[in-house]
Design a protein around this motif. Sequence first.
Motif, mmCIF file in Angstrom:
data_model
loop_
_atom_site.group_PDB
_atom_site.id
_atom_site.type_symbol
_atom_site.label_atom_id
_atom_site.label_comp_id
_atom_site.label_asym_id
_atom_site.label_seq_id
_atom_site.Cartn_x
_atom_site.Cartn_y
_atom_site.Cartn_z
ATOM 1 N N VAL A 163 16.571 42.312 66.313
ATOM 2 C CA VAL A 163 16.868 43.444 65.429
ATOM 3 C C VAL A 163 17.772 44.459 66.135
ATOM 4 C CG1 VAL A 163 15.859 45.460 64.278
ATOM 5 C CG2 VAL A 163 14.779 43.203 64.040
ATOM 6 N N ASN A 164 17.446 44.767 67.375
ATOM 7 C CA ASN A 164 18.197 45.779 68.120
ATOM 8 C C ASN A 164 19.585 45.312 68.539
ATOM 9 O OD1 ASN A 164 16.063 47.614 67.966
ATOM 10 N ND2 ASN A 164 15.113 46.846 69.849
ATOM 11 N N HIS A 165 19.809 43.996 68.507
ATOM 12 C CA HIS A 165 21.104 43.443 68.914
ATOM 13 C C HIS A 165 21.693 42.575 67.792
ATOM 14 C CE1 HIS A 165 18.954 44.370 72.661
ATOM 15 N NE2 HIS A 165 20.141 44.569 73.188
ATOM 16 N N TYR A 166 21.364 42.913 66.571
ATOM 17 C CA TYR A 166 21.750 42.079 65.436
ATOM 18 C C TYR A 166 23.266 42.011 65.281
ATOM 19 C CZ TYR A 166 21.947 40.044 60.790
ATOM 20 O OH TYR A 166 22.211 39.214 59.719
ATOM 21 N N LEU A 190 15.025 31.879 63.682
ATOM 22 C CA LEU A 190 14.687 32.674 62.508
ATOM 23 C C LEU A 190 14.189 31.814 61.357
ATOM 24 C CD1 LEU A 190 17.518 35.376 62.585
ATOM 25 C CD2 LEU A 190 15.159 35.531 63.427
ATOM 26 N N THR A 191 14.660 30.553 61.285
ATOM 27 C CA THR A 191 14.114 29.639 60.287
ATOM 28 C C THR A 191 12.641 29.378 60.568
ATOM 29 O OG1 THR A 191 16.248 28.561 59.918
ATOM 30 C CG2 THR A 191 14.280 27.316 59.310
ATOM 31 N N MET A 192 12.306 29.142 61.841
ATOM 32 C CA MET A 192 10.906 28.922 62.212
ATOM 33 C C MET A 192 10.072 30.183 62.021
ATOM 34 S SD MET A 192 11.233 26.579 65.640
ATOM 35 C CE MET A 192 12.272 25.122 65.652
ATOM 36 N N TYR A 193 10.695 31.336 62.284
ATOM 37 C CA TYR A 193 9.983 32.602 62.107
ATOM 38 C C TYR A 193 9.604 32.807 60.644
ATOM 39 C CZ TYR A 193 9.016 37.614 62.512
ATOM 40 O OH TYR A 193 8.433 38.857 62.471
ATOM 41 N N GLY A 194 10.465 32.356 59.743
ATOM 42 C CA GLY A 194 10.097 32.288 58.335
ATOM 43 C C GLY A 194 10.319 33.525 57.497
ATOM 44 N N GLU A 195 11.113 34.476 57.993
ATOM 45 C CA GLU A 195 11.383 35.686 57.222
ATOM 46 C C GLU A 195 12.858 35.703 56.810
ATOM 47 O OE1 GLU A 195 9.183 37.784 56.177
ATOM 48 O OE2 GLU A 195 7.498 36.949 57.319
ATOM 49 N N PRO A 196 13.147 35.786 55.496
ATOM 50 C CA PRO A 196 14.543 35.765 55.044
ATOM 51 C C PRO A 196 15.325 37.023 55.410
ATOM 52 C CG PRO A 196 13.086 36.175 53.190
ATOM 53 C CD PRO A 196 12.202 35.840 54.350
ATOM 54 N N MET A 197 14.621 38.122 55.609
ATOM 55 C CA MET A 197 15.273 39.387 55.930
ATOM 56 C C MET A 197 14.844 39.843 57.325
ATOM 57 S SD MET A 197 17.053 39.891 53.176
ATOM 58 C CE MET A 197 17.591 41.599 53.311
ATOM 59 N N ILE A 198 15.821 40.262 58.127
ATOM 60 C CA ILE A 198 15.548 40.811 59.448
ATOM 61 C C ILE A 198 16.069 42.238 59.475
ATOM 62 C CG2 ILE A 198 16.063 40.628 61.925
ATOM 63 C CD1 ILE A 198 14.178 38.468 60.965
ATOM 64 N N ASP A 199 15.141 43.187 59.412
ATOM 65 C CA ASP A 199 15.499 44.610 59.404
ATOM 66 C C ASP A 199 16.524 44.913 58.308
ATOM 67 O OD1 ASP A 199 15.199 47.230 60.406
ATOM 68 O OD2 ASP A 199 17.052 47.032 61.575
ATOM 69 N N GLY A 200 16.297 44.359 57.136
ATOM 70 C CA GLY A 200 17.185 44.609 56.008
ATOM 71 C C GLY A 200 18.406 43.714 55.937
ATOM 72 N N HIS A 201 18.565 42.821 56.904
ATOM 73 C CA HIS A 201 19.712 41.922 56.925
ATOM 74 C C HIS A 201 19.314 40.545 56.384
ATOM 75 C CE1 HIS A 201 22.146 44.645 59.398
ATOM 76 N NE2 HIS A 201 21.079 44.818 60.164
ATOM 77 N N ASP A 202 20.114 40.023 55.462
ATOM 78 C CA ASP A 202 19.950 38.641 55.020
ATOM 79 C C ASP A 202 20.657 37.783 56.063
ATOM 80 O OD1 ASP A 202 20.066 36.129 53.837
ATOM 81 O OD2 ASP A 202 20.499 36.889 51.841
ATOM 82 N N TRP A 203 19.941 37.429 57.113
ATOM 83 C CA TRP A 203 20.563 36.803 58.272
ATOM 84 C C TRP A 203 21.221 35.465 57.937
ATOM 85 C CZ3 TRP A 203 19.213 31.966 59.835
ATOM 86 C CH2 TRP A 203 17.986 31.468 59.394
ATOM 87 N N TYR A 204 20.606 34.705 57.038
ATOM 88 C CA TYR A 204 21.169 33.399 56.686
ATOM 89 C C TYR A 204 22.522 33.568 55.988
ATOM 90 C CZ TYR A 204 21.288 28.561 55.008
ATOM 91 O OH TYR A 204 21.650 27.256 54.754
ATOM 92 N N GLN A 205 22.575 34.479 55.031
ATOM 93 C CA GLN A 205 23.825 34.716 54.313
ATOM 94 C C GLN A 205 24.885 35.294 55.235
ATOM 95 O OE1 GLN A 205 24.216 33.804 50.965
ATOM 96 N NE2 GLN A 205 26.371 34.096 51.508
#
Length: 216
Positions: A163-166, A190-205
């Motif tokens: 998150v801090n180095h996104y 992040l796929t294994m972590y299982g959360e689509p959003m990281i601190d408000g970021h759609d990391w996959y997109q």
Amino acid sequence: TSTAILALVATHSANYATIIENAKNWLVKAQQDETFGYTPANYQYGGWTYWSGKGDPDLSNTQFALLALDAANLPKTDPTWSKAIIFTQRCQNRPASNDQAWAHDSTRPSYNDGGFIYRPWGWSLAGGTLSYGSMTGAGIWGLLLSGVPKTDERVVAAINWVVNHYTCDTNPGIGWWRMYYYYLSISKALTMYGEPMIDGHDWYQDLYNKIVGMQI
């Protein structure tokens, strides 16, 4: 051997069952442990190196070994996983779970930031003991594959580092160097972590847009 296992498992063909089983057993035996004269007190303990004999293991080789062993269905009760946790947490900039002396030096720039480095004796491709992106991804998926829950403080600390180095523009900590490796490791993590959003970021997109936008 690790990547060969992944490829053969992906075929879903029973024709490769014996080959996969033999390769899995080879990886288990290649883990640096008591067989090589190490005890849990040694920093080498629980990791994998570039060869099958005794040597200095690193988190890069270790992450692929763990991914392959998971794909080959090594039971999570096997001691290989608990040994791997010992090694992986020693690569993290987190003194609460890292018993190595370097991790407890509060004067270091990456002290207790939750990120990961390449080797547990305090060596990073980012310089010194600085955390960087591709190994932090490796650390996250290494812990999760080994049975550490996503709510564990080690995983939480690593996610906070992300998150801090996104960014999708560099391999955070070392710039453009090994950037595609970062894309691989952080997307797996992040796929294994299982959360689509990281601190408000759609990391996959975000990552998808970045990679597609780089096509010439």
